[in-house]
Write an enzyme that holds these catalytic residues in place. Structure first.
Site, PDB file in Angstrom:
ATOM      1  N   THR A 274       0.839  -1.195   0.000  1.00 20.61           N
ATOM      2  CA  THR A 274       0.000   0.000   0.000  1.00 20.61           C
ATOM      3  C   THR A 274       0.872   1.243   0.000  1.00 20.61           C
ATOM      4  O   THR A 274       2.039   1.208   0.387  1.00 20.61           O
ATOM      5  CB  THR A 274      -0.897   0.070   1.248  1.00 20.61           C
ATOM      6  N   ASP A 275       0.272   2.352  -0.406  1.00 20.98           N
ATOM      7  CA  ASP A 275       0.876   3.643  -0.131  1.00 20.98           C
ATOM      8  C   ASP A 275       0.740   3.883   1.372  1.00 20.98           C
ATOM      9  O   ASP A 275      -0.049   3.231   2.064  1.00 20.98           O
ATOM     10  CB  ASP A 275       0.188   4.741  -0.941  1.00 20.98           C
ATOM     11  N   TRP A 276       1.474   4.855   1.888  1.00 20.81           N
ATOM     12  CA  TRP A 276       1.566   5.067   3.330  1.00 20.81           C
ATOM     13  C   TRP A 276       0.207   5.514   3.898  1.00 20.81           C
ATOM     14  O   TRP A 276      -0.314   6.554   3.525  1.00 20.81           O
ATOM     15  CB  TRP A 276       2.662   6.076   3.617  1.00 20.81           C
TER      16      TRP A 276
END
Length: 787
Positions: A274-276
């Site tokens: 995932t992105d952060w």
């Protein structure tokens, strides 16, 4: 984040010789035995990151892993008793982003700030992009990182997207080919990349909550195609899912996207992260095929454990993600025992960024003033950013670099004389502006500390341009041979640009008008330089100066790179990878883009809807496949500069264009000759017009291949061969859920831009159809643009 108990006292690894010899054995993880010894809690920890200080997580674990490479974005979770270390994940697209200084350490850890993605793509030179990627990867490895969180290749759907400076193009072929070259270069160092943001992260406003509503056709043809090209050609170690929803489902929770399309259809074998802070439901993300959740939160750990215990998440799905993450760790330099040096060759990389930046600059206009071949020239330098050059954007695309060469310094390094009077006037003005900004932030801090923190993180508004009286300008013109005006723009993560960033400010417009008027009366010429990260308005003022050079944001050697072009040391050969509209409202997506919204609408508040406002909570992609030149050229809308446009100091002739077809591909050859007086390179663009484009609602032309000549001396020629797979002529048929190539005679348009076609060829193609999965349908009716 609580640390789980681990029951093994010895590492379950088969240790080989960690060596530079690729034929020698490497350290291996015995995945079967590791998996057998891991508890459910071990597995849940392992697939989420170690947290981020100030947000959530076990401070002891965060401290231990963050100390590996201070300033890196995150790490994987270590399983020390199993011999599984944490590996380091670090930004970013224009160079490694880590802390340059460390507490208690007198050494420095600066990284090279390379040109922004937009500039690299504007070179149309995949060999050059690969070389830049290789240099970036050398720094990643030397500083002890394992995976670079780059490249970013989302489509430039609208000029105001805040992260366009990180992106490559409005066209998926350019974006995909550029990204593939970048990935190949970085990964030559045996470090990984993370191609992002998968998918449709085309605006920053409310990016964690916005639902991108896109037709299946546009999704397949425009927004996924670049990812497909790059993933198949370069095999990035990881793929990073985006923040946004797509047709009602978070991308990181979409099994249709992550499993069905990415893995089943495209055959991707690597790790997905995932992105952060992206997504919401950890168990659902695992189910969808997201193997790693970053930076890691206690809620995600709890969700995964509870999901397995309740049956909501099959443990087999969790095991699959654990195994993929183990495979990622196994490949990493850290696991392989690489002894990093913390001493990359920054001097050599400065040369790489200097040369590559010069090749991506785009000459927009030239009335014969350029190149400034004699260094015995007195230059009057105007514009704030002439003295404070912008290397790149803000946020995760930033780099902690040691220096930035200003245009002032670049001109002096090139032997030119620059007005000291102007330099001193701008130094005083800049100091006053900085004091005013700091005072504003300090006042905001007392009133609202959180708002002040946001102000410091966001791109700071640039000060108004310093203006001069007519008498002052007249004296400056008498003492100078040429005037150079730099216009600057800054943008970054978390916030989209405003319409005022697209248009010239009143002070910018007045500066250009007055300088041009006074200098032209004195028979002196004016050059305008654009130090920008995205498209701006040019139609209303481009007739005023004698030359315009788009230098983009060229990294830390920016001033030297610009002067290499201005002086003729390097002939400009960059071309635009996006269309420059006359007005912002001429862009069809301007009807469906969040214009001038408050940037605080998002800021880690995922899952919390705002006010159900169109283009904030949801954005309808009503332009469908008509993005960029596909729209302007198909609907005959006037532009300021077309896609693929770029001038040179020389001229080129196209000759002997021919094509040959077989069952699998069309091959086009064309000979390009330098017919001018300067050495230079030329980009050749191959567009295809389908026989049924009018009847079946297709763009009038679409880029399918491109190439760039070697550097040609006057009179020298180069023959380029461009190949297009027949399957790549397909459009997506939603009713059939298939890629369909229509039978008939295709036009092959060999061009210097999308509107400058040099030769037209034809090729007969047989019909073909390739079925794919019927997934990711819009959940609401879209009013799509049609021809």
């Amino acid at each position: 984040m609580k640390k789980t108990a681990l029951f093994l006292a010895t590492a379950i690894v088969a240790v080989g010789c960690a060596t530079a010899d690729k034929s020698a054995p490497k350290n291996k993880i015995n995945q079967e035995e590791v998996m057998a010894r891991m508890s459910l809690e071990d597995k849940a920890h392992f697939v989420i990151g170690t947290g981020m200080a100030g947000f959530s997580g076990n401070d002891a674990v965060i401290g231990a892993t963050r100390s590996l490479v201070p300033g890196a974005a995150g790490t994987t979770y270590p399983l020390d008793s199993l011999g599984i270390p944490a590996i380091v994940l670090a930004d970013g697209p224009a160079g490694l982003r880590i802390d340059a200084t460390r507490e208690g350490d007198s050494a420095t850890y600066y990284c090279t700030h390379f040109p922004i993605g937009t500039l690299l793509a504007s070179t149309w030179n995949t060999q050059l992009v690969e070389a830049v990627g290789q240099a970036i990867g050398e720094e990643v490895k030397a500083y002890g990182a394992d995976v670079l969180l780059a490249p970013a290749l989302n489509i430039m759907r609208n000029p105001l997207c805040g992260r366009n400076f990180e992106y490559y193009s409005e066209d998926p072929v350019v974006a995909g080919k550029t990204a593939a070259a970048y990935i190949t270069g970085v990964q030559k160092n045996d470090v990984g990349t993370s191609i992002k943001h998968f998918a449709a992260n085309n605006q920053e406003t409310n990016r964690m909550n916005n639902d991108a509503r896109i037709s299946q056709r546009a999704l397949r043809e425009i927004y996924l195609k670049g990812f497909e090209i790059a993933i198949k050609e370069s095999e990035p170690w990881t793929v990073m899912t985006s923040y946004n929803y797509i047709n009602g489902v978070y991308s990181s929770e979409s099994k249709d996207l992550v499993q069905t399309i990415l893995r089943d259809e495209w055959g991707y074998k690597g790790t997905v992260m995932t992105d952060w802070f992206g997504g919401k439901d950890g168990a659902r993300q695992m189910w969808a095929g997201n193997d790693m959740l970053q930076p890691g939160k206690q809620e995600q750990f709890d969700s995964i454990v509870a999901g397995v215990k309740s049956g909501k998440l099959a443990e087999a799905d969790l095991d699959r993600s654990v195994q993929r993450t183990l495979s990622l760790v196994e490949k990493s330099p850290r696991f392989q025992g690489y002894q990093y040096t913390n001493k990359p060759d920054l001097k050599a990389h400065a040369e790489v960024t200097r040369q590559s930046a010069a090749e991506g600059m785009v000459l927009m206009k030239n009335n014969g003033i350029l190149p400034l071949e004699s260094s015995k020239i007195n230059v009057a330098l105007y514009g704030n950013t002439s003295y404070d050059f912008i290397a790149g954007g803000t946020g995760s695309g930033n780099v902690n670099h040691a220096y930035v060469v200003s245009l002032l310094d670049g001109l002096k390094n090139g032997g030119y004389t620059v007005s000291d009077e102007l330099k001193n006037a701008y130094a005083t003005y800049a100091d006053d502006c900085k004091k005013a900004i700091e005072a504003e932030i300090e006042a905001a801090s007392k009133k609202d500390p959180k708002n002040a923190m946001l102000l410091r993180f966001m791109p700071r508004p640039l000060p108004a341009e310093k203006l001069f009286s007519v008498d002052e300008l007249t004296k400056q013109a008498e003492a100078s041979d040429v005037a150079v005006i730099t216009l600057g723009r800054i943008s970054g993560e978390f916030v989209d640009r405003k319409v005022s960033d697209f248009n010239l400010s009143p002070s910018e417009r007045k500066l250009i008008e007055q300088v041009c008027e006074v200098y032209h009366k004195a028979n002196k010429q004016v050059v305008v330089l654009l130090n920008i990260g995205g498209v701006i308005e040019t139609a209303s003022w481009k007739d005023l100066p004698d030359a315009i050079l788009c230098a983009w944001q060229a990294g830390q050697e920016g001033g030297n790179s610009v002067v290499d072009v201005l002086s003729g040391r390097q002939s400009p050969s960059g071309k635009f990878t996006m269309t420059w509209p006359v007005n912002f409202t001429d862009v069809y997506s301007s009807k469906n883009f969040p214009i001038d919204q408050d940037p605080r609408i998002d800021m880690m508040n995922q899952g919390q809807k705002s006010t159900n406002v169109r283009n904030v909570d949801y954005t309808d992609y009503e332009e469908d496949v008509y993005v960029g030149y596909r729209y302007f050229d198909s609907f005959d809308v006037l532009v300021s500069y077309p896609f693929g446009f770029g001038l040179s100091y020389t001229t080129f002739d196209y000759a002997d264009a021919s094509c040959m077809t077989d069952d699998d591909a069309i091959t086009v050859k064309v000979t390009v000759k330098n017919t001018g007086a300067h050495e230079g390179k030329e980009v050749v663009e191959l567009y295809v017009s389908a026989p049924d484009n009018k009847t079946n609602n297709k763009p009038v032309k679409e880029l399918k291949a491109y190439g760039k000549t070697k550097s040609l001396k006057p009179g020298e020629s180069d023959t380029l061969t461009l190949r297009v797979k027949t399957a790549d002529l397909a459009s997506f048929d939603e009713a059939a859920s298939a890629w369909v190539v229509a039978e008939g005679e295709y036009q092959l348009l060999v061009g210097a831009s999308s509107q400058d076609i040099k030769a037209t060829l034809t090729a007969k193609v047989k019909a073909q159809q390739t079925k794919v999965n019927d997934v990711m349908k819009p959940q609401t009716q879209l009013h799509l643009l049609k021809r």
